[in-house]
Design an enzyme around this catalytic site. Structure first.
Site, mmCIF file in Angstrom:
data_model
loop_
_atom_site.group_PDB
_atom_site.id
_atom_site.type_symbol
_atom_site.label_atom_id
_atom_site.label_comp_id
_atom_site.label_asym_id
_atom_site.label_seq_id
_atom_site.Cartn_x
_atom_site.Cartn_y
_atom_site.Cartn_z
ATOM 1 N N CYS A 81 0.826 -1.195 0.000
ATOM 2 C CA CYS A 81 0.000 0.000 0.000
ATOM 3 C C CYS A 81 0.869 1.256 0.000
ATOM 4 C CB CYS A 81 -0.977 -0.049 1.185
ATOM 5 S SG CYS A 81 -2.347 1.100 1.005
ATOM 6 N N HIS A 121 -3.573 -5.574 0.929
ATOM 7 C CA HIS A 121 -2.925 -5.794 2.227
ATOM 8 C C HIS A 121 -2.868 -7.278 2.586
ATOM 9 C CE1 HIS A 121 -2.520 -1.652 3.695
ATOM 10 N NE2 HIS A 121 -3.654 -1.391 3.059
ATOM 11 N N GLU A 128 -0.962 -8.567 4.684
ATOM 12 C CA GLU A 128 -0.709 -8.667 6.137
ATOM 13 C C GLU A 128 -2.003 -8.560 6.935
ATOM 14 O OE1 GLU A 128 -0.782 -5.974 4.548
ATOM 15 O OE2 GLU A 128 -0.857 -4.184 5.809
#
Ligand SMILES: Nc1ncnc2c1ncn2[C@@H]1O[C@H](COP(=O)(O)OP(=O)(O)O)[C@@H](O)[C@H]1O
Ligand SMILES: [Mg+2]
Lengths: 79, 772, 252, 79
Positions: free
Chosen positions: C106, C223, C225
């Site tokens: 990002c 994302h 994560e």
């Protein structure tokens, strides 16, 4: 014909963006920069009679293109 | 630069009455100067003093054994969630600033409430918002809606807090006066609770955060000619601009500083900035405070003491530090590249003393300012309009002949339609904690080790594992109900929030409310407020969800009159076991659909149509008696539902709210969003018994309270029905999950909807309306 | 002309014989806000993660560096524009030039492009609105350190949350990248079609993530994560981190 | 002294903001507008010798203030 519109935050209004750029320039060692203001730039390509367009573009600036509560604008004309 | 003389005109411009001015003279024994008048005017505004509502708010239940910091004591209340952990949460309004400048009004609203939470020492972990606008077919309303949503998104997204839930209603009563209520929740360990008290005589007072400008001075409604030479515009003050980046840094620095133990007291500068923070901390500490304005960082030259004291520049904090530990402030704020300044110290005089250019410009009794504002017991009178709205006879409107069209219309009605256009602009996944995203009855977030504020390096529990907790939250408040019956409407706002929590599997912990009402000087409007508060209070007691704080916003009116009285209620609940987290959408073909609660009120078969979405959408009426709310029935229903959830029986649970049973069923079929443009649709086959004397519209679209649609595996049917019978709860199997249609049979009549088109009108209506 | 990353990637610190527990650095700029999520993801996978402050310049001890999401410096001026000048970015350039593994997510993607460690740039979403939603990612090149563990044909369901995620590079650059296998992920529909409908921001060629020519620096707008645990909606994001860990283990 | 910097998206780069403004203007009935480009405007307040500052500000534009991959810039000086 072109109308170039520059929209900037009003003086009394906080300009965090300008602050951030100022800090970054200082950090990078650029000296002599006292202050930075960040605004928007609009270029309108126009067709028609300038005298007729002028008041319309003024109005558009006020109603749509800028936010009169926090921003000022100015228009430059170019043929 | 001479200060103007205090004239009756000036007093009036400061929204102070003659009596209030007399009280000021008595309290300080002399005439106030201009700066002092300004200070009194903001401290005695409704926003800071609750002078019109304090007596009413006393009725709220505020204490249970779990309440660690009760309402009214600090910036936000705090509730124990077990294992040494606690939550701080609060809701606050930014209605008027949002009407003036929707984007910045909303951002600064979010910023303000986040500050309230980290001021308590808590780390903010999620945000929620509650919004009201006029009708979406007006371009001006769309402008406000677009701006507010973008503003809320901007602040939360940039700050890095997930916005996990909310609600939006559109009704013409909010035209020109949108409601923007923002909620924030933070978590902390019990020993990390920070206080906003100026403790310790001699302790230095620090100002941290960006420089003070003339932001937000317009609020004081002041226009004196010779205060400064600046332009009139600057005197009026500027719209406050939010800087989420600055606030994020400010929060990290404050939490880091709090972990050092150097902080004696901490307070955010919200409304009335420096004024409110200095005199409130002194009042809470039982001390005095002295500050020098020359040391306050200022954005422009030539600011007067009046302007500095009343500025509402954002993202600023006041921190009182234990003497001798000043260097820790400097070290940490320098690390974060944040401005700080030591501006004064704590005294033992009880006075708030403000100096400027070596002169004393204000010298006022702090405790009197903060705590002894006048209190008004306003006159209340039952509004005349109620006679007419109550007299409305539902028999005067014909029953529905075309429920298929009616349900389609309700699903596409902006208040009921999916709010994905809104929440897809909000980052709701940041912080890795959001378990139930926006789109189900209540949002669920987890509390994990990194949700908590830092511990000091030498803390004994620094490396102890943190047991995960699961929090659910929902915000609710149907203004039409409150308009038609403030007491019942107040109860329903709370009951609906509690019901949404129950549907997610949660037990209520506490409530925070925002009272958005009209002018309290109008006895009819004050009556609305009084009755609604009574309803809220009764319901909060009943659900054992004490009020931990909130906010009052009065004078919400447009030229046509006051808004519908709108208390918004945000409730937070706890889910013990992640396996119990429940969502609203149907999941498995073949599951049985059960309705908990009565399909219609057998005593009054029209009940639920008064004040309903159906009445508004189909008949353009906001009339009738709104649904009744039986608190003990509700409570046993929620308890039973939680019991079944805990037994692993419940696959989905969705309450009936706006649009009644038919809308709840439709939403259960179509509301599961898997990814961008990818919703999972699953049909249902429903068979409802005809209730003698009832009508189809009441059965399908009536909004009687205390009803929940659940789906369960067929093997558990006997168990649920058996237990329901023992508990004396009305529970009925009304259908099965499966297929590609929603089909509802009522007696002999049968109605069908294709899922694709139901989904399209529900999911995309707002998006389509906003495409201009 | 496709080579696998294992052929071209230079040595990393992991090669010098550490155990199988890898040490990830997570950069922290003022305004980073997914830094905790990166640490969380790495810990879920059983490895170590350490924050690296933007004023630090020591990265040598790390096996890999994550440049996290957020709004570094408020994203003022242009997303990532100011962050790239912080001290840690000078070290990161060195780290990357020495073949260290770097993954940007990002805002991290924006920063890496601004810093010239990746080609192209990220501009405003074509909707002009922030977009927060789950998307499906199709993996274009499975032969890189960031993609090798992703099962062939599998789609990853991960969230996006950005206002300036529209990837742009000129045609020449794009063709080069394509030829080099530098396009790693594209937005796809739930049934795997890479098309406009699936693209949340208007990126050219529906690009969600890319890597450099050396294949040791990669980044993506979504994302992963935030998608490493089923409880929070998806664990598909693990594949990207697993790829890197698998690759580093193979090299160790 | 002031340096006014106008930063505009390169021709090949998508300009969704320009498109949006153009649509809005059309929608509101403003005629004669052919095209709109939206960029950024920065105003730097400077102190020092212009000849010395010019190359520095040029450099800052190139390194920080604009992104050459997607943007063009031009500087106007004002005393
Ligand atoms: N402004 C908003 N911000 C975030 N989420 C929202 C907003 N408005 C509605 N939602 C979400 O959409 C879903 C439906 O909202 P609503 O119709 O108010 O639910 P309910 O009737 O169950 O209270 C909820 O998950 C809610 O959190
Ligand atoms: Mg609900």
């Amino acid at each position: 014909m072109k109308a170039k519109i520059i929209i900037t935050p009003k003086k009394a209004v906080l300009d965090p963006q300008g602050k951030a750029v100022l800090n970054a320039l200082e950090h990078m060692g650029y000296e002599g920069v006292q202050d930075v203001h960040v605004g928007r730039f609009l270029e309108l390509e126009l067709d028609g009679d300038r005298a007729a367009l002028e008041p319309k573009i003024e109005e558009a600036c006020h109603r749509l293109l800028s936010n009169p509560v926090i921003e000022d604008y100015r228009i430059e004309w170019e043929d | 630069m001479s200060e103007p003389k205090i004239t009756p005109e000036l007093i009036r411009q400061h929204n102070l009455t003659d009596e209030e001015y007399q009280l000021i003279l008595e309290q300080i024994g002399r005439e106030p100067n201009m700066t002092e008048l300004g200070i009194f005017s903001v401290m005695w505004s409704e926003h800071c003093s609750y002078k019109n509502t304090r007596p009413l708010l006393k009725g709220f239940p505020t204490r249970t054994p779990k309440v660690l910091v009760p309402a009214g004591e600090e910036n936000a209340g705090i509730i124990d969630i077990g294992d040494g952990l606690a939550v701080a949460f609060k809701i606050e309004s930014h209605n008027h600033p949002s009407a003036v400048e929707p984007f910045q009004g909303a951002t600064t609203g979010v910023g303000g409430i986040i500050r309230d939470i980290f001021t308590m020492g808590a780390r903010p972990i999620c945000a929620v918002n509650s919004l009201r606008f006029g009708k979406l077919d007006s371009a001006e309303v769309r402008r406000l809606f677009r701006g507010v949503v973008a503003g809320i998104g901007h602040y939360g997204n940039c700050f890095g807090i997930p916005t996990v839930a909310g609600e939006v209603y559109f009704d013409e009563c909010y035209e020109g006066n949108p409601l923007v209520n923002a909620f924030c929740l933070g978590v902390l360990r019990h020993e990390q609770i920070a206080r906003g008290a100026a403790k310790g005589v001699g302790n230095p007072v620090f100002y941290v955060g960006p420089a003070t400008g003339r932001d937000g001075l317009a609020g004081a409604a002041f226009a004196s000619q010779d205060l400064t030479e600046e332009s009139a515009e600057q005197q009026r003050g500027a719209v406050q601009v939010g800087d989420p980046f600055m606030e994020k840094l400010c929060m990290e620095a404050c939490l880091e500083l709090l972990a050092t133990g150097a902080v004696a007291g901490i307070q955010d500068m919200g409304a009335a900035g420096l004024t409110c923070s200095t005199c409130e901390t002194a009042a809470r500490g039982g001390t005095g405070i002295e500050i020098e304005l020359d040391k306050v960082p200022q954005r422009g030259p030539g600011m007067s003491p009046y302007e500095i004291m009343l500025s509402e520049s954002q993202e600023r904090m006041l921190i009182i530090v234990h003497k001798g530990r000043e260097d820790e402030v400097k070290r940490i704020f320098d690390k974060w590249d944040l401005p700080w300044a030591e501006i004064g110290h704590v005294t033992d005089t009880g006075q708030m003393v403000v100096k400027h250019h070596g002169e004393i410009v204000a010298d006022l009794p702090a405790a009197k300012l903060a705590d002894e504002a006048p209190i008004y017991h306003r006159e209340a009178a039952e509004p005349a309009y109620l006679k007419e709205t109550r007299a409305f006879d539902l028999n005067s409107i014909p029953d529905t002949e075309d429920p298929v069209t009616d349900l389609n219309a309700l699903m596409a009605w902006p208040t009921i339609a999916s709010k994905n256009w809104v929440y897809r602009q909000y980052d709701y996944t940041v912080r890795n904690g959001t378990i139930v995203h926006p789109g189900s009855d209540a949002a669920v977030v987890r509390v994990k080790a990194d949700s908590l504020p830092l511990l000091p390096d030498d803390a004994p529990n620094r490396n102890e594992p943190v047991s995960e907790k699961y929090l659910a939250m929902s915000v609710d408040g149907n203004g039409s109900y409150v308009y038609l019956d403030p007491y019942e409407g107040g109860k329903i706002a709370v009951a609906e929030a509690a019901r949404n929590l129950a549907c997610s599997g949660a037990v209520p912990l506490g409530t925070t409310d925002n009272l958005n009402f009209g002018n309290p000087h109008n006895p009819e409007l004050f009556w609305q407020l009084k009755e609604a508060v009574r309803g809220l209070a009764d319901a909060c007691s009943h659900f054992e969800a004490p009020v931990t704080g909130g906010n009052v916003s009065l004078y919400n009116q447009n030229p046509k009159g006051a808004i519908d009285p709108t208390p918004t209620v945000a409730m937070v609940g706890l889910i013990e076991d992640p396996a119990h987290i429940t969502t609203q959408w149907f999941k498995n073909e073949g599951d049985l659909i059960l309705l908990l609660g009565d399909p219609v009120d057998k005593g009054d078969v029209f009940q639920g149509l008064g004040g309903s979405a159906y009445l508004k959408v189909k008949h353009q009426l906001k009339k009738g008696l709104p649904p009744r709310c039986d608190l003990s029935k509700e409570k046993s229903l929620h308890d039973a539902l939680r019991g079944w959830i805990a037994q692993g029986v419940v696959h989905s649970a969705h309450d009936c709210s706006e649009g009644g049973l038919a809308v709840a069923l439709a939403e259960s079929c179509i509301s599961r969003e898997k990814a961008r443009h990818t919703s999972e649709l699953i049909g249902a086959d429903i068979h409802l018994k005809e209730v003698p004397g009832s009508r189809l519209d009441a059965l399908l679209f009536g909004e009687i309270q205390g009803r929940i649609v659940i789906s369960i595996s067929p093997v558990y049917l006997g168990k649920v029905l058996g237990q329901a019978e023992i508990l004396g709860l009305p529970v009925e199997q009304i259908g099965t999950v499966g297929g590609q249609r929603l089909s509802i049979k009522v007696g002999e009549r049968s109605f069908e909807w294709g899922l694709e088109s139901l989904h399209d009108s529900w999911f995309n209506t707002i998006d389509r309306m906003m495409q201009d | 002309m496709s080579t696998t990353a294992t052929d071209t990637a230079p040595a990393t610190p992991a090669e010098t014989g550490q155990g199988s527990k890898f040490s990830f650095g997570v950069l922290q700029f003022p305004g980073s806000n997914s830094d905790q999520d990166c640490v969380n993801a790495i810990e879920v996978l059983g490895h170590e993660a350490h924050y690296v402050w933007h004023k630090d310049d020591q990265l040598g001890h790390l096996d890999a560096v994550l440049v996290p999401g957020g709004f570094s410096y408020g994203d003022y001026l242009r997303a990532g524009a100011i962050a790239r000048f912080s001290p840690v970015m000078q070290s990161l350039a060195e780290f990357a030039n020495n073949g260290g593994w770097v993954l940007g997510i990002c805002n991290g993607f924006q920063i890496l492009c601004e810093a010239g460690l990746l080609p192209g740039a990220l501009i405003r979403n074509r909707s002009l609105q922030f977009r927060s939603e789950f998307v499906h990612l199709a993996t274009v090149n499975h032969g890189t350190p960031f993609t090798r563990a992703i099962p062939e044909g599998a789609l990853m369901r991960v969230p996006v949350a950005h206002g300036e995620g529209c990837y742009f590079a000129d045609e020449t650059t794009l063709s080069e990248m394509e030829a080099n296998g530098q396009i790693l992920w594209q937005y796809a529909t739930a049934d795997g079609k890479v098309e406009d409908h699936a693209n949340p921001n208007g990126s050219v060629r529906h690009i969600a993530g890319i890597c450099n020519a050396n294949k040791n620096v990669a980044a993506l707008m979504p994302h992963p994560e935030r998608a490493c645990q089923g409880l929070i909606g998806s664990d598909d994001g693990q594949w990207i981190f697993r790829s890197l860990i698998e690759h580093m283990s193979a090299k160790a």
